[in-house]
Scaffold this active site. Structure first.
Site, short mmCIF file in Angstrom:
data_model
loop_
_atom_site.label_atom_id
_atom_site.label_comp_id
_atom_site.label_asym_id
_atom_site.label_seq_id
_atom_site.Cartn_x
_atom_site.Cartn_y
_atom_site.Cartn_z
N CYS A 31 0.84 -1.22 0.00
CA CYS A 31 0.00 0.00 0.00
C CYS A 31 0.86 1.26 0.00
O CYS A 31 2.04 1.22 0.33
CB CYS A 31 -0.87 0.03 1.24
SG CYS A 31 -1.71 -1.52 1.54
N ARG A 42 2.95 1.67 -8.22
CA ARG A 42 3.13 0.47 -7.40
C ARG A 42 1.98 -0.51 -7.54
O ARG A 42 2.07 -1.65 -7.10
CB ARG A 42 3.25 0.85 -5.92
CG ARG A 42 4.43 1.74 -5.62
CD ARG A 42 4.15 2.60 -4.41
NE ARG A 42 3.63 1.84 -3.31
CZ ARG A 42 4.36 1.33 -2.34
NH1 ARG A 42 5.65 1.53 -2.34
NH2 ARG A 42 3.81 0.64 -1.37
N TRP A 82 -3.33 -2.09 -1.50
CA TRP A 82 -3.05 -3.34 -2.24
C TRP A 82 -3.48 -4.41 -1.26
O TRP A 82 -2.82 -4.66 -0.25
CB TRP A 82 -1.56 -3.40 -2.57
CG TRP A 82 -1.04 -4.74 -2.99
CD1 TRP A 82 -0.50 -5.70 -2.19
CD2 TRP A 82 -0.99 -5.26 -4.32
NE1 TRP A 82 -0.11 -6.77 -2.94
CE2 TRP A 82 -0.40 -6.54 -4.24
CE3 TRP A 82 -1.38 -4.78 -5.57
CZ2 TRP A 82 -0.19 -7.34 -5.36
CZ3 TRP A 82 -1.17 -5.58 -6.68
CH2 TRP A 82 -0.58 -6.84 -6.57
N ASN A 105 0.04 0.45 6.21
CA ASN A 105 0.71 -0.40 5.24
C ASN A 105 1.38 -1.52 6.02
O ASN A 105 2.07 -1.26 7.00
CB ASN A 105 1.78 0.43 4.49
CG ASN A 105 2.43 -0.35 3.38
OD1 ASN A 105 2.04 -1.48 3.08
ND2 ASN A 105 3.43 0.25 2.75
N GLY A 106 1.14 -2.78 5.60
CA GLY A 106 1.76 -3.90 6.30
C GLY A 106 0.75 -4.97 6.62
O GLY A 106 -0.36 -4.98 6.09
N GLU A 160 14.69 -21.76 -14.87
CA GLU A 160 14.35 -20.35 -14.65
C GLU A 160 15.48 -19.43 -15.13
O GLU A 160 15.23 -18.38 -15.71
CB GLU A 160 14.04 -20.12 -13.15
CG GLU A 160 13.86 -18.68 -12.72
CD GLU A 160 12.69 -17.95 -13.40
OE1 GLU A 160 11.94 -18.57 -14.16
OE2 GLU A 160 12.57 -16.73 -13.17
N LYS A 171 14.80 -16.49 -17.83
CA LYS A 171 15.09 -15.08 -17.54
C LYS A 171 15.99 -14.50 -18.62
O LYS A 171 15.75 -13.41 -19.11
CB LYS A 171 15.79 -14.91 -16.18
CG LYS A 171 14.99 -14.89 -14.92
CD LYS A 171 14.05 -13.77 -14.68
CE LYS A 171 12.73 -14.00 -15.32
NZ LYS A 171 11.71 -14.68 -14.56
N GLU A 196 14.09 -13.97 -21.98
CA GLU A 196 13.06 -12.94 -22.09
C GLU A 196 13.61 -11.53 -21.90
O GLU A 196 13.08 -10.59 -22.47
CB GLU A 196 11.88 -13.21 -21.14
CG GLU A 196 12.19 -13.17 -19.67
CD GLU A 196 10.95 -13.42 -18.81
OE1 GLU A 196 9.83 -13.26 -19.30
OE2 GLU A 196 11.13 -13.77 -17.64
N HIS A 218 22.11 -37.02 -24.26
CA HIS A 218 21.12 -37.51 -25.22
C HIS A 218 20.81 -36.48 -26.30
O HIS A 218 19.78 -36.56 -26.94
CB HIS A 218 19.85 -37.93 -24.47
CG HIS A 218 20.11 -38.99 -23.45
ND1 HIS A 218 20.19 -40.32 -23.77
CD2 HIS A 218 20.37 -38.90 -22.13
CE1 HIS A 218 20.46 -41.01 -22.68
NE2 HIS A 218 20.59 -40.17 -21.66
N LYS A 251 2.86 -8.48 -18.77
CA LYS A 251 3.01 -8.91 -17.38
C LYS A 251 2.01 -10.00 -17.05
O LYS A 251 2.29 -10.92 -16.30
CB LYS A 251 2.82 -7.69 -16.46
CG LYS A 251 3.04 -7.99 -14.99
CD LYS A 251 4.50 -8.29 -14.69
CE LYS A 251 4.72 -8.78 -13.28
NZ LYS A 251 6.00 -9.51 -13.16
O1 M6R Z 1 0.86 -14.38 -13.57
P1 M6R Z 1 1.44 -15.75 -13.76
O2 M6R Z 1 2.33 -16.17 -12.66
O3 M6R Z 1 0.38 -16.79 -14.04
O4 M6R Z 1 2.32 -15.63 -15.06
C1 M6R Z 1 2.92 -16.74 -15.61
C2 M6R Z 1 3.91 -16.36 -16.70
O5 M6R Z 1 3.27 -15.61 -17.69
C3 M6R Z 1 5.10 -15.55 -16.15
O6 M6R Z 1 5.76 -16.24 -15.13
C4 M6R Z 1 6.08 -15.26 -17.29
O7 M6R Z 1 6.73 -16.43 -17.68
C5 M6R Z 1 7.07 -14.18 -16.88
N1 M6R Z 1 7.40 -13.41 -18.03
C6 M6R Z 1 8.32 -14.71 -16.29
O8 M6R Z 1 9.27 -13.74 -16.04
#
Ligand code: M6R
Length: 608
Positions: free
Chosen positions: A2, A28, A75, A101-102, A481, A485, A488, A504, A603
Site C-alpha cells: 500500500c 506500485r 493493495w 501499510n503492512g 528459470e 530469464k 526474455e 542424449h 506482465k
Molecule cells: O501471472 P502468472 O504467474 O500466471 O504468469 C505466468 C507467466 O506468464 C510468467 O511467469 C512469465 O513467464 C514471466 N514473463 C516470467 O518472467
C-alpha cells in the site's frame, strides 16, 4: 504494497497534496484509495474501490477542505478490494482516522478482545483493529494512545493517524514497513515512499523500526515506542522523480531483485509460529488435506518452475506424488486424474488465462482447488476453494523475480504444513527445516552483496548468443528459470535442461561459443553434476557454476563461479535463482535493453 501519505501544517486544505502524493504512488499498483481530513473538529472521509480516477469525482472540494489529512492506496492483503475495506479506517466514534501499510499478524486475537470491549467493526481488514486499539487507549492524547497501541501489535506496519479533537496533529509510526517524514516550512509530510513528497520537499527523515513521529505545524518529535526522544538526521534527496519511484535503483527489475529478503519475510509472516506452520487461513479443511493422496500443480512460465520446486518439497516432506503441468497443455488433455487429488494453480497475477481454465476444468469435475496468487482478489483467488497468498507486493518489472521467490516460499510452507497434518515428518526434522527457512532472507542478502562479481561476469559473457543451463533434481527448476530469464530479458538463446539428459542430444551443441551454466550446489547428485561438468570441459565448453560457499572442487572445474550460502537441498533453487536474475539483469543492461519491459511480453497473459 500500500501507499501512504499524510500532511500537517499551514495549508488549511491538504486534499490536493494528498491526491497528488497518491498519484505519485500509482506505479506500485493498487486496488482502492481513500483520504480523510480534519475539518471543523470533524473527520471527513472518502474512499472507494478502484483507482484514484474513481475516487476524485466523489470528492466535494468544500466538504473535504481541511488539515491535517491522510491518504492511502490499498493493495489488499486481508479482505478483498471493496469500498469498506479501503482506507482510511475510522474508530467507533469516528473521531480517529488511520491508514496502514503492512500486515498485522495478531489481528484476530485483538479483534476478539476489542469486540468484547464493545468495538464495532465494519471491514474484513487487519488494519481496522489498529484504529480501534488506539481508540481504546485514547484519553485525549493521540500520541500517547498510538504509543500504547503499537506495543500490542505483532507484524509489520507503517501507520498515520489523525484525530478530530486535535486538528493540529498527525502521528505516524513504523515497524518493518517504510515511512518517511518530509520537512517543509511550518508543514510536514508523511509518506511510505519518497516520490509522494518530492514535489513539496527534498528534505526527509527516514524513520526506523520502532519509531513514532508526532508532527505539528510548529515542529516534530520522534521517539521510540517507550517515549524516549530520538535525534534524527535530515537527508537531502537528490534523485529525480523517476529514480525515486524505483527507490534509487535504475530499474524496477533490480529493485525487485533487491526486495527479495523482505519478500521472504512477508510471505512467512504470521505463518510460522514456534516451529510450526500455521496455514489454516487457506480455507481448506484439515480432513481433506489429511486424506490427500496426490497433487497436480498447474502453472505457466516462471510460476511453472516454482511449481517444480513445490513438487520436490511436497514429495520430500508430505510424501505424496505431485505432477506439475503446464496449464496450456493440461487444459487440452483428458482429465484422467483420479482419487483424493488437490489441484493447485500457481499464478502471480491470478489472471493467466490458461491457468484459470485449467483450474475451472478441474473444479468442474469435482477436484478441490488451491490457488497460490500474489494479487489479492484476482480471478484465481476468487474461484478457488482455498487461497495461499504470496504477499510479494506488486511486481512492476515484466520479469518475475520476487514473485517467484515468494511462490517458492509459499510452496515450502504448504509442504511443511501438509507434512504436519499428515504426520509424515518428525517434529524434530520439521523444526530443522523451519529454522532454516527463517535464515533464507539473510542468505539472499549475502548473495546480493556479491552483485558486483555477477556484474563482472555479465561483462565477460555479454556477447555470447547461446547458453545452456543445466541442473539435476532440486537444482533443475533453477536451471530452467535461469534460461527463461536470460531469454526474455536479453533475447539471447538459452536452454534449460536436465544435466543427465545432456548426453542424449544437447552435448552436440557444446563448443567454446556456448557457455554452460551449472547449478552445482551441494547435494545428493552433486557428483553426477561434476561429471557433467567434466564432459563439457572436455569439449572446450565454458563453464559458469553456481556453487555452495567454499566448494573448491566445483571452482577448480569452472571458468567462473558464483557462490551461494549452504542451505538444505530442497531450498537451493531459491538461492540459486538470485545470481541468475542478476546475471540476466546486467547482461540486458550491457546490451542496452529495456529490462523492465522486454519486447513482445505482457506482465499478465489474459488471453490464450
Ligand atoms: O501471472 P502468472 O504467474 O500466471 O504468469 C505466468 C507467466 O506468464 C510468467 O511467469 C512469465 O513467464 C514471466 N514473463 C516470467 O518472467
Amino acid at each position: 504494497m500500500c501507499g501512504i501519505v499524510g500532511y500537517v501544517g499551514k495549508k488549511n486544505n491538504c486534499t490536493n497534496f494528498l491526491l497528488e502524493g497518491l498519484k505519485k504512488l500509482e506505479y506500485r499498483g493498487y486496488d482502492s484509495a481513500g483520504i480523510a481530513v480534519a475539518n471543523d473538529r470533524n473527520l471527513k472521509t472518502v474512499k472507494k474501490k478502484g483507482f484514484l480516477r474513481d475516487l476524485e469525482p466523489l470528492i466535494n472540494p468544500e466538504r473535504m477542505k481541511g488539515s491535517p489529512g491522510i491518504g492511502h492506496t490499498r493493495w489488499a492483503t486481508h479482505g478483498e478490494p471493496s469500498d469498506e475495506n479501503a482506507h482510511p479506517h475510522l474508530s467507533c466514534e469516528k473521531r480517529l482516522a488511520l491508514v496502514h501499510n503492512g500486515i498485522i499478524e495478531n489481528y484476530q486475537e485483538l479483534k476478539q478482545e476489542l469486540k468484547l470491549k464493545g468495538h464495532h467493526f465494519t471491514s474484513q481488514t487487519d488494519t481496522e483493529v489498529i484504529v480501534h486499539l488506539i481508540e481504546e487507549h485514547y484519553q485525549g492524547d493521540l500520541y500517547d494512545a498510538v504509543k500504547k497501541g503499537v506495543k500490542e501489535l505483532r507484524g509489520s506496519f507503517a501507520i498515520a493517524v489523525i484525530s478530530a479533537d486535535d486538528p493540529d496533529l498527525l502521528v505516524a509510526a513504523r515497524y518493518d514497513s517504510p515511512l518517511v517524514v518530509g520537512i517543509g516550512k511550518n508543514e510536514y509530510f508523511i509518506a511510505s515512499d519518497i516520490p509522494a513528497i518530492l514535489k513539496e520537499t527534498r528534505k526527509v527523515i527516514i524513520l526506523e523500526d520502532g519509531e513514532i513521529v508526532k508532527a505539528k505545524p510548529d515542529g516534530i518529535t520522534i521517539t521510540d515506542f517507550d517515549g524516549n526522544l530520538i535525534e534524527k538526521e535530515i537527508t537531502e534527496i537528490t534523485w529525480d522523480a523517476e529514480a525515486a519511484e524505483k527507490g534509487g535503483y535504475e530499474d524496477f527489475m533490480l529493485k525487485e531483485i533487491h526486495e527479495q529478503p523482505q519478500v521472504i519475510l512477508n510471505t512467512m509472516r504470521g505463518r510460522v509460529k514456534e516451529a510450526k506452520i500455521i496455514l489454516d487461513e487457506i480455507g481448506l479443511p484439515r480432513e481433506l488435506l489429511k486424506r490427500l493422496e496426490r497433487m497436480v500443480i498447474v502453472a505457466c512460465g516462471t510460476s511453472y518452475y516454482a511449481g517444480l520446486v513445490m513438487r520436490n518439497a511436497v514429495e520430500l516432506f508430505a510424501k505424496i506424488p505431485v505432477d506439475v503441468e503446464i496449464s496450456s497443455e493440461f487444459r487440452y488433455r483428458p482429465m484422467l486424474i483420479d482419487g483424493r487429488v488437490l489441484v493447485v494453480g500457481i499464478t502471480q497475477s491470478g489472471e493467466t488465462a490458461d491457468t484459470l481454465v485449467s483450474l475451472r476444468q478441474a473444479k468442474r469435475v469435482g477436484f478441490p482447488i488451491l490457488a497460490i496468487p500474489n494479487v489479492i482478489g484476482s480471478s484465481a483467488a476468487r474461484e478457488a476453494d482455498g487461497v495461499l497468498y504470496t504477499h510479494a507486493g506488486p511486481e512492476i518489472g515484466v520479469a518475475a523475480t520476487k514473485t517467484m521467490t515468494a511462490q517458492m516460499v509459499a510452496g515450502f510452507l504448504f509442504a511443511l504444513y501438509l507434512a504436519g497434518i499428515k504426520k509424515t515428518i518428525s517434529d524434530e526434522r520439521r523444526e530443522k527445516f523451519i529454522k532454516e527457512l527463517l535464515k533464507l532472507p539473510r542468505k539472499v542478502e549475502a548473495i546480493l552483496d556479491r552483485e558486483d562479481e555477477v556484474k563482472q561476469m555479465a561483462k565477460k559473457y555479454k556477447n555470447y548468443n547461446n547458453f545452456l543451463f543445466l541442473g539435476r533434481t532440486y537444482g533443475l527448476p533453477a536451471a530452467y528459470e535461469g534460461a527463461l530469464k536470460l531469454k526474455e530479458i536479453t533475447y539471447v538463446h538459452a536452454e534449460g535442461y536436465p544435466a543427465g539428459e545432456m548426453k542424449h542430444g544437447p552435448i552436440a551443441l557444446i563448443d567454446e561459443n556456448v557457455p554452460v551454466v551449472f547449478i552445482a550446489t551441494k547435494g545428493e547428485v552433486q557428483d553426477k553434476i561434476i561429471s557433467n561438468m567434466e564432459e563439457v570441459k572436455a569439449r572446450k565448453g565454458k563453464i559458469i557454476a553456481i556453487a555452495t560457499e567454499g566448494d573448491k572442487k566445483v571452482a577448480d572445474l569452472a571458468d567462473d563461479v558464483i557462490y551461494v550460502p549452504w542451505t538444505f537441498e530442497a531450498y537451493t533453487p531459491l538461492l540459486a535463482v538470485v545470481p541468475l536474475q542478476l546475471f540476466t539483469y546486467y547482461t540486458g543492461k550491457l546490451r542496452g535493453l529495456n529490462v523492465d519491459q522486454p519486447r513482445n511480453l505482457a506482465k499478465s497473459v489474459t488471453v490464450e
